[in-house]
Design a protein around this motif. Structure first.
Motif, short mmCIF file in Angstrom:
data_model
loop_
_atom_site.label_atom_id
_atom_site.label_comp_id
_atom_site.label_asym_id
_atom_site.label_seq_id
_atom_site.Cartn_x
_atom_site.Cartn_y
_atom_site.Cartn_z
N PHE A 1 0.82 -1.21 0.00
CA PHE A 1 0.00 0.00 0.00
C PHE A 1 0.85 1.27 0.00
CE2 PHE A 1 0.85 -0.81 4.42
CZ PHE A 1 1.05 0.44 4.98
N THR A 2 0.23 2.33 -0.49
CA THR A 2 0.77 3.68 -0.39
C THR A 2 -0.39 4.61 -0.05
OG1 THR A 2 0.45 4.12 -2.75
CG2 THR A 2 2.62 3.33 -2.07
N THR A 3 -0.06 5.72 0.58
CA THR A 3 -1.05 6.75 0.86
C THR A 3 -0.59 8.04 0.20
OG1 THR A 3 -0.02 7.38 2.96
CG2 THR A 3 -1.75 5.70 3.05
N ASP B 1 7.42 -4.44 6.00
CA ASP B 1 8.48 -3.63 5.42
C ASP B 1 7.89 -2.28 5.05
OD1 ASP B 1 10.90 -2.80 4.30
OD2 ASP B 1 10.42 -3.67 2.34
N VAL B 2 8.33 -1.23 5.74
CA VAL B 2 7.83 0.11 5.44
C VAL B 2 8.94 0.90 4.76
CG1 VAL B 2 6.13 0.13 7.28
CG2 VAL B 2 8.39 1.00 7.74
N GLY B 3 8.55 1.71 3.79
CA GLY B 3 9.52 2.51 3.06
C GLY B 3 8.90 3.82 2.62
N PRO B 4 9.70 4.69 2.01
CA PRO B 4 9.20 6.01 1.64
C PRO B 4 8.18 5.99 0.50
CG PRO B 4 11.43 5.70 0.83
CD PRO B 4 11.11 4.52 1.69
N PHE B 5 8.20 4.97 -0.35
CA PHE B 5 7.30 4.95 -1.51
C PHE B 5 6.36 3.76 -1.55
CE2 PHE B 5 11.09 7.31 -2.83
CZ PHE B 5 10.50 8.54 -3.02
N GLY B 6 6.44 2.90 -0.55
CA GLY B 6 5.55 1.75 -0.52
C GLY B 6 5.80 0.93 0.73
N ASN B 7 4.81 0.18 1.09
CA ASN B 7 4.86 -0.62 2.31
C ASN B 7 4.26 -1.98 2.02
OD1 ASN B 7 5.39 1.84 4.20
ND2 ASN B 7 3.62 2.42 2.98
N THR B 8 4.81 -3.02 2.64
CA THR B 8 4.26 -4.36 2.48
C THR B 8 4.19 -5.05 3.84
OG1 THR B 8 6.41 -5.40 2.08
CG2 THR B 8 5.20 -4.64 0.14
N ALA B 9 3.27 -5.98 3.92
CA ALA B 9 3.15 -6.81 5.12
C ALA B 9 2.48 -8.11 4.72
CB ALA B 9 2.35 -6.11 6.21
N GLU B 10 2.78 -9.16 5.47
CA GLU B 10 2.19 -10.47 5.23
C GLU B 10 1.62 -11.02 6.52
OE1 GLU B 10 5.11 -13.11 3.58
OE2 GLU B 10 5.61 -11.72 1.96
N GLY B 11 0.66 -11.91 6.38
CA GLY B 11 0.09 -12.55 7.55
C GLY B 11 -1.08 -13.42 7.15
N ASP B 12 -1.73 -14.02 8.16
CA ASP B 12 -2.90 -14.83 7.83
C ASP B 12 -4.02 -13.91 7.35
OD1 ASP B 12 -4.94 -14.35 9.98
OD2 ASP B 12 -3.35 -15.10 11.27
N ALA B 13 -4.92 -14.46 6.59
CA ALA B 13 -5.95 -13.66 5.92
C ALA B 13 -6.74 -12.78 6.88
CB ALA B 13 -6.89 -14.58 5.14
#
Length: 84
Positions: free
Chosen positions: A8-10, A38-50
């Motif tokens: 995601f990005t905002t 993983d958060v970053g200046p132009f995008g963020n990702t995360a994983e987990g159970d649904a």
């Protein structure tokens, strides 16, 4: 149970300082019961159970929009079954 990855990005972007909506979105994701965050200046990702990812996405949308985001772009992918 399926595992999901959210990216995601905002917006709006601010290259000089993270806007309040970006900070709030990252805090929501970091506080959620997710892994591989993983958060970053132009995008963020995360994983987990649904269930955890979908709960976090709901909170992310509500809280980042309330903090001034004018757009939230996100992608959710099924990445496998839990425990695999």
């Amino acid at each position: 149970m399926e595992r999901l990855r959210v990216e995601f990005t905002t917006e709006p972007f601010d290259l000089d300082e993270a806007p309040a909506h970006a900070v709030v979105a990252r805090e929501v994701i970091q506080a959620a019961a997710l892994d591989a965050v993983d958060v970053g200046p132009f995008g963020n990702t995360a994983e987990g159970d649904a269930d955890a990812v979908l709960t976090a996405v709901g909170a992310l949308l509500r809280e980042s929009l309330a903090a001034g985001a004018t757009r939230v772009s996100l992608q959710v992918n099924v990445i496998g079954e839990g425990g695999k």
